[in-house]
Design a protein around this motif. Structure first.
Motif, PDB file in Angstrom:
ATOM      1  N   ASP A 250    -103.359  -9.573 -40.409  1.00  0.00           N
ATOM      2  CA  ASP A 250    -103.766 -10.839 -39.817  1.00  0.00           C
ATOM      3  C   ASP A 250    -105.001 -10.605 -38.953  1.00  0.00           C
ATOM      4  O   ASP A 250    -105.033  -9.706 -38.108  1.00  0.00           O
ATOM      5  CB  ASP A 250    -102.622 -11.397 -38.966  1.00  0.00           C
ATOM      6  N   ARG A 251    -106.031 -11.431 -39.170  1.00  0.00           N
ATOM      7  CA  ARG A 251    -107.275 -11.250 -38.426  1.00  0.00           C
ATOM      8  C   ARG A 251    -107.082 -11.432 -36.913  1.00  0.00           C
ATOM      9  O   ARG A 251    -107.925 -11.011 -36.134  1.00  0.00           O
ATOM     10  CB  ARG A 251    -108.323 -12.244 -38.934  1.00  0.00           C
ATOM     11  N   SER A 252    -105.969 -12.080 -36.498  1.00  0.00           N
ATOM     12  CA  SER A 252    -105.741 -12.239 -35.064  1.00  0.00           C
ATOM     13  C   SER A 252    -105.600 -10.875 -34.382  1.00  0.00           C
ATOM     14  O   SER A 252    -106.047 -10.685 -33.244  1.00  0.00           O
ATOM     15  CB  SER A 252    -104.491 -13.091 -34.813  1.00  0.00           C
ATOM     16  N   TYR A 253    -104.975  -9.884 -35.075  1.00  0.00           N
ATOM     17  CA  TYR A 253    -104.891  -8.541 -34.522  1.00  0.00           C
ATOM     18  C   TYR A 253    -106.291  -7.925 -34.388  1.00  0.00           C
ATOM     19  O   TYR A 253    -106.597  -7.260 -33.396  1.00  0.00           O
ATOM     20  CB  TYR A 253    -104.029  -7.646 -35.415  1.00  0.00           C
ATOM     21  N   VAL A 254    -107.114  -8.145 -35.400  1.00  0.00           N
ATOM     22  CA  VAL A 254    -108.469  -7.585 -35.383  1.00  0.00           C
ATOM     23  C   VAL A 254    -109.275  -8.191 -34.239  1.00  0.00           C
ATOM     24  O   VAL A 254    -109.969  -7.480 -33.493  1.00  0.00           O
ATOM     25  CB  VAL A 254    -109.155  -7.828 -36.742  1.00  0.00           C
ATOM     26  N   PHE A 255    -109.193  -9.509 -34.078  1.00  0.00           N
ATOM     27  CA  PHE A 255    -109.929 -10.159 -32.998  1.00  0.00           C
ATOM     28  C   PHE A 255    -109.431  -9.677 -31.628  1.00  0.00           C
ATOM     29  O   PHE A 255    -110.219  -9.501 -30.698  1.00  0.00           O
ATOM     30  CB  PHE A 255    -109.797 -11.675 -33.111  1.00  0.00           C
ATOM     31  N   ARG A 256    -108.109  -9.452 -31.525  1.00  0.00           N
ATOM     32  CA  ARG A 256    -107.564  -8.969 -30.255  1.00  0.00           C
ATOM     33  C   ARG A 256    -108.082  -7.564 -29.949  1.00  0.00           C
ATOM     34  O   ARG A 256    -108.440  -7.258 -28.806  1.00  0.00           O
ATOM     35  CB  ARG A 256    -106.038  -8.965 -30.326  1.00  0.00           C
ATOM     36  N   GLU A 289    -110.429  -4.450 -42.244  1.00  0.00           N
ATOM     37  CA  GLU A 289    -110.678  -5.786 -41.710  1.00  0.00           C
ATOM     38  C   GLU A 289    -111.626  -5.725 -40.517  1.00  0.00           C
ATOM     39  O   GLU A 289    -112.472  -6.612 -40.327  1.00  0.00           O
ATOM     40  CB  GLU A 289    -109.364  -6.449 -41.310  1.00  0.00           C
ATOM     41  N   MET A 290    -111.505  -4.682 -39.693  1.00  0.00           N
ATOM     42  CA  MET A 290    -112.402  -4.544 -38.547  1.00  0.00           C
ATOM     43  C   MET A 290    -113.844  -4.342 -38.991  1.00  0.00           C
ATOM     44  O   MET A 290    -114.770  -4.922 -38.423  1.00  0.00           O
ATOM     45  CB  MET A 290    -111.952  -3.376 -37.666  1.00  0.00           C
ATOM     46  N   THR A 291    -114.048  -3.529 -40.035  1.00  0.00           N
ATOM     47  CA  THR A 291    -115.414  -3.339 -40.525  1.00  0.00           C
ATOM     48  C   THR A 291    -115.974  -4.632 -41.098  1.00  0.00           C
ATOM     49  O   THR A 291    -117.163  -4.927 -40.927  1.00  0.00           O
ATOM     50  CB  THR A 291    -115.441  -2.241 -41.606  1.00  0.00           C
TER      51      THR A 291
END
Length: 610
Positions: A250-256, A289-291
């Protein structure tokens, strides 16, 4: 009737249905319209981009007879004549597809070429399509060269490969090569929406975005994943079910994580990493996803008005906010560390430990200026030292007992091993006056001919020149003079090593107050308790003062022993080069013989220890 998978059901039947390959469609369409037809075509590209599809459409274009049976070569095959129907169904007698992965020997190629002597049975052209042609053996390639170069006028070759580097140049030179590109996620997303609209399958836009990204440029992979997602979601595509099926993070983890990294919040970073472990989410997928997000942030930072992203994506707002929060240089650094961190996951005890270390590495390499407030808030010593600074005047150089100056030697030059070059003999009159050439100039450091080859057999090449790193602006202080002399004395006496030596060299002495010495460093990683205690013990041993107590604060520095040493090295390098360039003997060699100074061959002599 058995179910036909989406990838086969929606395979393009003509050039107008091709998606994402307009450059190939335009070239082939114009060639067919003007009858400028080559005898051999080579289609290259990754899996699922349309190589076999283009081959079949080309075969239909060459053999289409039209609705009335009177048609000719066309860029728009009708799809209803017998030739078009038979090619689509795979039973056209004059269209032969050979899988080179399982028929790679010379015997199979010879058997195929035996058919070349016979004219088409029902079509206008014979078309030989060889898929995965790079799998053929060298003997098989050689066997087909003559026919491939000069085939009969009724024969066309179509070759397809995912690895054109393995195709011999003799084959490449006989073909027209077309590279089919991987498709952009936006292109895949649009096509999936059309297919699912035709199929009457409800789908959430974000679910389609996940499928488009997971396809990695392959339309066939996208349609296959869509088939799987429809089955997984019981006839509908929901973001949650597609994310579960793909194992996407989930991109929410990446944004966090990125928000915590921007703020230097190590606690949130570790807690989020632990949450990923508890939820069983892939560490590799997290870094991937982070990259992806960091790449979009970098584009937004470079082109704020456009960004090169889908404006309808609900995640773009959060990406834009992070792009404004994180400096551009840190974005590039985080992208590089995440990219390389994925390759290290297999070496870690487990992938989550590897993920945590990569995330902590991102914090460790973060510029210290962004982390100063957090460090000072939890370091009472640093706050006391900072408050005492305005009230204290710089101590004189004599304030450090036992400190001895390390003299800087005069700038001298030593010459690295150059390539020996034969110097032509000079006349006796020319040689006169050359016997008194200075001893510190080595004539071999001057190359007589700028075109002379280097790296001759048995001859060592000149060592590469290593220029000192340009130091930051140096603002010297009396405290800095005494501290630099003391640190150099500790280094020469080998009283400090490893991290302790780095702490001493990279620190700036800010104050001395009744045995309490306050140092400042830029990187928090240098402020280790063990290194601080070893440096304190070394100072007590060298200066004979057991009352010395060290405290270390984090902040910008301007006068450190390392910067002084770098400035001294740069000055010695400049003086050494100037000495060689201004030497009369060297100038005569350059003037009379067209010589040149070998770049990187001049180095200053290291200062002698006291």
């Amino acid at each position: 009737m058995s179910y036909l998978v989406l990838a086969r059901k929606y395979r393009p039947r003509n050039f107008s249905e091709m998606v994402g390959q307009s450059h190939v469609v335009q070239a082939l369409g114009n060639a067919l319209s003007t009858r400028r037809l080559h005898h051999a075509y080579l289609f290259t590209g990754t899996r699922g981009v349309g190589k076999t599809t283009v081959s079949r459409i080309l075969a239909k274009s060459l053999n289409c007879t039209g609705v009335d049976g009177q048609g000719d070569i066309t860029a728009e095959p009708c799809g209803v004549c017998q030739a078009c129907i038979d090619i689509d169904s795979g039973r056209f007698v004059d269209y032969t597809e050979l899988d080179a992965a399982s028929n790679r020997g010379v015997d199979e190629i010879a058997q195929l070429l035996e058919q070349a002597v016979y004219k088409p049975v029902v079509g206008r052209f014979k078309v030989f399509m060889i898929d995965e042609v790079h799998m053929l053996t060298n003997t098989a390639f050689n066997a087909m060269l003559k026919t491939l170069e000069e085939p009969p006028e009724y024969l066309k070759f179509v070759l397809a490969t995912t690895d054109p580097q393995k195709v011999p140049a003799t084959v490449l030179s006989r073909c027209l090569q077309f590279n089919l590109r991987p498709m952009a996620p936006e292109t895949v997303l649009e096509h999936l929406a059309q297919v699912l609209g035709t199929e009457n399958v409800p789908a959430e836009p974000q679910a389609l975005r996940l499928l488009a990204r997971a396809a990695r440029g392959s339309m066939r992979d996208a349609l296959s994943l869509t088939d799987q997602a429809i089955a997984f979601g019981s006839g509908q595509l929901l973001e949650a079910s597609v994310r579960t099926m793909l194992g996407s993070v989930d991109r929410s983890y990446v944004f966090r994580l990125l928000d915590a990294l921007a703020r230097g919040d190590g606690k949130t970073v570790v807690e989020t990493s632990e949450a990923l472990r508890l939820n069983g989410l892939s560490a590799a997928s997290t870094l991937e996803e982070m990259t992806a997000v960091l790449q979009r942030m970098a584009v937004l930072q470079a082109v704020p008005d456009r960004g090169g992203v889908d404006d309808a994506d609900p995640e773009i707002a959060e990406t834009a906010r992070l792009a404004q929060t994180l400096p551009a240089d840190e974005t590039q650094l985080l992208y590089s560390l995440c990219l390389h961190g994925r390759g290290e996951l297999g070496l870690a005890p487990d992938e989550y430990a590897g993920l945590t270390m990569v995330l902590l590495r991102l914090l460790a390499f973060k510029p210290s200026s962004a982390m100063v407030p957090a460090v000072q808030a939890r370091s009472p010593a640093s706050s006391l030292g900072s408050a005492a600074e305005p009230a204290k005047k710089p101590q004189p150089e004599s304030a450090i007992a036992g400190a001895r100056a390390v003299p800087e030697p005069a700038a001298t030059a030593s010459v690295a091993q150059p390539v020996p070059v034969a110097v032509p003999e000079r006349s006796s009159s020319q040689n006169q006056g050359r016997k008194d050439a200075p001893a510190h100039v080595n004539a071999e450091s001057v190359a007589i001919n700028s075109e002379a080859p280097v790296g001759l057999p048995g001859v060592p090449a000149p060592a590469p020149r290593i220029l000192p790193t340009a130091p930051a602006p140096l603002a010297t202080t009396p405290l800095g003079d005494a501290w630099s002399q003391t640190v150099n004395q500790l280094v020469v006496a080998e009283l400090v090593a490893a991290l302790t030596r780095e702490l001493a060299l990279q620190s700036e002495l800010r104050s001395q107050d009744e045995g309490m010495w306050t140092l400042r460093v830029e990187r928090e990683s240098l402020n280790q308790a063990a290194a601080r205690e070893k440096l304190q013990a070394a100072l007590q041993q060298a200066l004979g003062d057991t009352a010395i107590r060290l405290t270390v604060e984090i902040g910008p520095v301007s006068d450190t022993p390392a910067r002084r040493n770098a400035a001294a090295l740069a000055e010695r390098q400049r003086a050494a080069e100037e000495m060689i360039q201004n030497d009369p003997f060297v100038q005569d060699m350059i003037r009379d013989w067209g010589a040149r100074i070998v770049p990187g061959s001049i180095r200053p002599l290291a200062p002698k220890p006291i």
